[in-house]
Write a protein that holds these residues in place. Structure first.
Motif, PDB file in Angstrom:
ATOM      1  N   TYR A  13     -22.372  41.803  23.265  1.00  0.00           N
ATOM      2  CA  TYR A  13     -22.894  43.080  22.790  1.00  0.00           C
ATOM      3  C   TYR A  13     -22.670  44.146  23.861  1.00  0.00           C
ATOM      4  O   TYR A  13     -22.516  43.824  25.034  1.00  0.00           O
ATOM      5  CB  TYR A  13     -24.379  42.949  22.458  1.00  0.00           C
ATOM      6  N   ASP A  15     -24.578  45.927  25.438  1.00  0.00           N
ATOM      7  CA  ASP A  15     -25.505  45.899  26.571  1.00  0.00           C
ATOM      8  C   ASP A  15     -25.232  44.731  27.514  1.00  0.00           C
ATOM      9  O   ASP A  15     -25.973  44.509  28.462  1.00  0.00           O
ATOM     10  CB  ASP A  15     -26.952  45.867  26.066  1.00  0.00           C
ATOM     11  N   GLY A  42     -28.013  32.796  18.629  1.00  0.00           N
ATOM     12  CA  GLY A  42     -26.735  33.375  18.217  1.00  0.00           C
ATOM     13  C   GLY A  42     -26.308  33.010  16.797  1.00  0.00           C
ATOM     14  O   GLY A  42     -25.161  33.246  16.427  1.00  0.00           O
ATOM     15  N   THR A  45     -25.732  36.276  14.786  1.00  0.00           N
ATOM     16  CA  THR A  45     -24.545  36.931  15.329  1.00  0.00           C
ATOM     17  C   THR A  45     -23.291  36.258  14.786  1.00  0.00           C
ATOM     18  O   THR A  45     -22.349  36.922  14.350  1.00  0.00           O
ATOM     19  CB  THR A  45     -24.582  36.882  16.857  1.00  0.00           C
TER      20      THR A  45
HETATM   21  N1  ADP Z   1     -27.399  44.459  18.651  1.00  0.00           N
HETATM   22  C1  ADP Z   1     -27.643  43.670  19.714  1.00  0.00           C
HETATM   23  N2  ADP Z   1     -27.483  44.137  20.965  1.00  0.00           N
HETATM   24  C2  ADP Z   1     -27.718  43.339  22.032  1.00  0.00           C
HETATM   25  N3  ADP Z   1     -28.105  42.068  21.963  1.00  0.00           N
HETATM   26  C3  ADP Z   1     -28.288  41.535  20.743  1.00  0.00           C
HETATM   27  C4  ADP Z   1     -28.071  42.300  19.552  1.00  0.00           C
HETATM   28  N4  ADP Z   1     -28.327  41.509  18.485  1.00  0.00           N
HETATM   29  C5  ADP Z   1     -28.689  40.317  18.987  1.00  0.00           C
HETATM   30  N5  ADP Z   1     -28.661  40.322  20.340  1.00  0.00           N
HETATM   31  C6  ADP Z   1     -28.959  39.193  21.221  1.00  0.00           C
HETATM   32  O1  ADP Z   1     -28.054  38.163  20.954  1.00  0.00           O
HETATM   33  C7  ADP Z   1     -28.706  36.915  20.963  1.00  0.00           C
HETATM   34  C8  ADP Z   1     -28.495  36.190  19.649  1.00  0.00           C
HETATM   35  O2  ADP Z   1     -29.137  36.894  18.629  1.00  0.00           O
HETATM   36  P1  ADP Z   1     -29.130  36.409  17.114  1.00  0.00           P
HETATM   37  O3  ADP Z   1     -27.739  36.078  16.729  1.00  0.00           O
HETATM   38  O4  ADP Z   1     -29.821  37.424  16.305  1.00  0.00           O
HETATM   39  O5  ADP Z   1     -30.008  35.088  17.200  1.00  0.00           O
HETATM   40  P2  ADP Z   1     -30.587  34.176  16.035  1.00  0.00           P
HETATM   41  O6  ADP Z   1     -30.148  34.708  14.741  1.00  0.00           O
HETATM   42  O7  ADP Z   1     -30.050  32.820  16.338  1.00  0.00           O
HETATM   43  O8  ADP Z   1     -32.068  34.192  16.201  1.00  0.00           O
HETATM   44  C9  ADP Z   1     -30.156  37.176  21.284  1.00  0.00           C
HETATM   45  O9  ADP Z   1     -30.346  36.945  22.653  1.00  0.00           O
HETATM   46  C10 ADP Z   1     -30.340  38.629  20.950  1.00  0.00           C
HETATM   47  O10 ADP Z   1     -31.284  39.207  21.779  1.00  0.00           O
END
Ligand code: ADP
Ligand code: MG
Lengths: 386, 272
Positions: A13, A15, A42, A45
């Motif tokens: 991402y 960040d 993830g 994602t």
């Molecule tokens: N838009 C974003 N910007 C930065 N970090 C993100 C974003 N979306 C998700 N993350 C980070 O990426 C990681 C995986 O997130 P995610 O795929 O939503 O996890 P899950 O669906 O398995 O709970 C987490 O650490 C989350 O904080």
């Protein structure tokens, strides 16, 4: 319909968070595959990258053999069911379900026919003219499913579609989703953090942790042959018991006694012993033939939960917890939020319903040594495989 | 029950407080010059003379046209720009977002009176003085922060999953906005339009400083120049009539848009 291939797919991402670390996954045509793992590992994602809602940082995604990294979601011909359902609140159920067809510029009559069919399958026929606000949670969920199935896409993606339903409805819908998928035979990627859902639904299950795939396999394989401590603890409910173990010539020294089992020479001195609850039995009920294959020990009973079909019996083990230090166990504990975490100072056993053990009294318990797992605490690797 | 009664009384008090001055002006506008100061709430002699007077003077009609034109154009531009800005603010994470929000807040807080002299000079130099654009520009400047704030509050209520869902359903970014987001944002857009319109319609400060002739004078300013039918007549009746007339477009505007403001439009979109 199509197969989906993820080839060293990474997502970072803006960040700097690396949510997915170069994962490889081949999803066969028509397969029902589950991505499971603790929150934040993830899963969403990964799903969003397959959908096209998130860019792929590096690696390649192929759907039906074609590279689709740079295709917009609408050109991938994939339908998605969101955790929040994401129904269009200003449209009726009919319009919600017909929306993808309308965008595809199908003739009105055909849209009506397809929406009607989908509504019948999902038992929504009576609600077609209602707005989402006037539906129950389960009905909303079905509308979301309906919107996905009407247009016969190449694949379905579902992100925790049942997690907003109450427990009973969730079980009902689970069966319905499974039946629907079998009936349609459409490739489906299903995300959940609930291992029960993962085990009951999928042809294959992908266990993820911190952006890495831990293990891919059919539910039984994951259960019987977890590759590491994390998978072992994550899959199964109640989860596997973990105890510290130290190698000594002739066996393993553990808090429940010295187990007479051979340990590979290259194993580290300190290990984690893993035993599933059902591999314990009331010693009095074990057949004579089986007896020598196991190990017997006596502990005072903390708690007995009778389930009718069997009994869950809980014990406390002296010197269990403090000796266990492992990143895998820490992750598991974090995921469980302390609730039903693999309690390292306690043992959960599943005994036959005929067992006469009583709370407060000592119980003689038999443990099947053929079924135990040994893990390397430094990297979590399962040392008992092959 | 007593609680309900208390609230009812309080509501009544507020309504009375707000409406009595308005009714007073309405009453004045129907009085003849002779009875203007008799102190009666209900006119003893009804007359439409005051209304006739104001519509006979070119001054007022012209000002009404200016007011409507300037307020509508300013509202349209401010709402369109505000919608785009608010959409970006609530939807995207871009560098300088905090700054943008901060600056627009700053503009809203800026004392307008301190800008009048510089604006006067600038507009004299650039030829904008005493023209429609000469008023439209500052109105947009001060209406935009208002628009951005109200609109981003509305946009934040719209679940973004809806946009993703639309994309998965085969919509382009444009279609997703037009067919899914825009209908849901409509109440916010209309609310904002009302607020901005009222702001522009009621402005006196800029209107009196940046205009000099009938060409672009708006109603609030024109009112202050009112003299009545003859120079020696007391213009109170006419001013009251004009005041009544200029509240009508606002009432129409609000009624027209209020029908479109359906509360809770987004309910049922997500969860159970
Ligand atoms: N838009 C974003 N910007 C930065 N970090 C993100 C974003 N979306 C998700 N993350 C980070 O990426 C990681 C995986 O997130 P995610 O795929 O939503 O996890 P899950 O669906 O398995 O709970 C987490 O650490 C989350 O904080
Ligand atoms: Mg998620």
């Amino acid at each position: 319909m199509a197969d989906i291939v993820l080839d060293k797919v990474t997502k970072s991402y803006p960040d700097g968070t690396i949510a997915v670390h170069g994962i490889d996954l081949e999803i066969a045509d028509g397969e029902f595959i589950i991505l499971v793992g603790p929150s934040g590992c993830g899963k969403s994602t990964t799903l969003n990258m397959i959908a096209g809602l998130e860019d792929i940082t590096t690696g390649e995604l192929r759907i039906g053999g074609e590279r689709v990294n740079d295709k917009a979601p609408k050109d991938r011909d994939i339908a998605m069911v969101f955790q929040s359902y994401a129904l269009y609140p200003n449209m009726t159920v009919r319009d919600n379900m017909g929306f993808p067809l309308k965008l595809a510029k199908l003739p009105k009559a055909e849209i009506d026919k397809k929406v009607g069919e989908a509504a019948k399958v999902l038992e929504l026929t009576d609600y077609l003219d209602r707005k989402p606000a006037n539906l129950s949670g389960g009905q909303r969920q079905r509308v979301a499913m309906g919107r996905a199935i009407v247009r016969n896409p190449k694949a379905f993606l579902m992100d925790e579609p049942l997690s907003n339903l109450d427990a009973k409805l969730r079980v009902q819908m689970r069966t319905q989703v499974s039946r629907l998928q079998k009936q349609l035979g459409t490739t489906t990627v299903y995300v959940t953090h609930d291992q029960t859902e993962a085990m009951t639904l999928g042809d294959r299950v992908v266990v993820m942790r911190a952006g890495h795939i831990q293990q891919v396999g059919d539910p039984q394989t994951l259960y019987d042959k977890p590759v590491n401590l994390f998978v072992a603890g994550f899959i199964g409910s109640p989860s596997m018991n973990f105890l510290p173990a130290t190698v000594f010539p002739g066996g393993l020294h553990t808090p429940i006694g010295d187990l007479p089992i051979p340990v590979k020479d290259n194993a580290p001195k300190d290990l984690v012993l893993g035993i599933r609850p059902e591999h314990f039995e009331d010693a009095r009920l074990v057949e004579e033939a089986l007896r020598p294959r196991g190990f017997e020990f006596t502990l005072p009973v903390d708690l007995v939960e009778s389930m009718g079909s069997d009994k869950y019996v809980y014990f406390t083990v002296e010197g269990g917890k403090s000796d266990l230090a492992s990143a895998d166990l820490a992750d598991l504990a974090a995921d469980a939020g302390g609730a039903d975490l693999p309690d390292q100072s306690g043992l959960v056993t599943r005994l036959s319903a005929e067992s006469r053990v009583r709370e407060g009294a000592d119980a003689r318990i038999w443990l099947n040594l053929d079924k135990i797992h040994l893990f390397d605490p430094s990297d979590g690797r399962n040392l008992t495989l092959d | 029950m007593p609680v309900k009664l208390k609230w009812g009384l309080l509501d009544a008090l507020v309504v009375v407080f707000a409406i009595v001055p308005v009714l007073w002006i309405v009453s004045l506008s129907f009085k003849t010059t002779a009875t203007l100061t008799d102190g009666n709430f209900i006119p003893r002699e009804w007359t439409l003379d005051n209304y006739r007077t104001i519509f006979q003077t070119d001054q007022f009609v012209r000002a009404l046209v200016n007011s409507i034109g300037i307020a509508l154009i300013s509202t349209l531009i401010a709402v369109v720009l505000g919608t785009m800005a608010a959409y970006a603010i609530s939807r995207l994470d871009f560098p300088g977002k905090g700054l943008l929000v901060g600056v627009s807040l700053l503009i809203a807080m800026f004392p307008q009176v301190s800008l009048v002299s510089p604006l006067f000079n600038i507009e004299r130099q650039t030829g904008l003085f005493d023209t429609w654009p000469g008023l439209i520009l500052p109105y947009i400047t001060f209406a935009l922060p208002l628009a951005i704030y109200t609109l981003s509050a509305f946009f934040k209520q719209i679940p973004w999953d809806l946009e993703k869902a639309a994309k998965m359903d085969g919509a382009t970014q444009g279609e997703a906005f037009r067919r899914v987001i825009a209908p849901l944002a409509a109440p916010g857009v209309f609310t904002t339009a009302i607020l901005v319109f009222i702001f522009c319609w009621n402005d006196f400060l800029f209107a009196i400083s940046l205009t000099s002739t009938e060409q672009s004078r708006t109603v609030p300013v024109a009112l202050s120049f009112f003299t009545g039918a003859s120079q020696f007549e007391d213009p109170t009746g006419a001013i009251s009539a004009a005041a009544v007339v200029i509240t009508i477009p606002i009432i129409l505007f609000v009624l027209f848009f209020q029908k479109r403001i359906v509360a809770g439009l987004t309910s049922g979109a997500v969860k159970g």
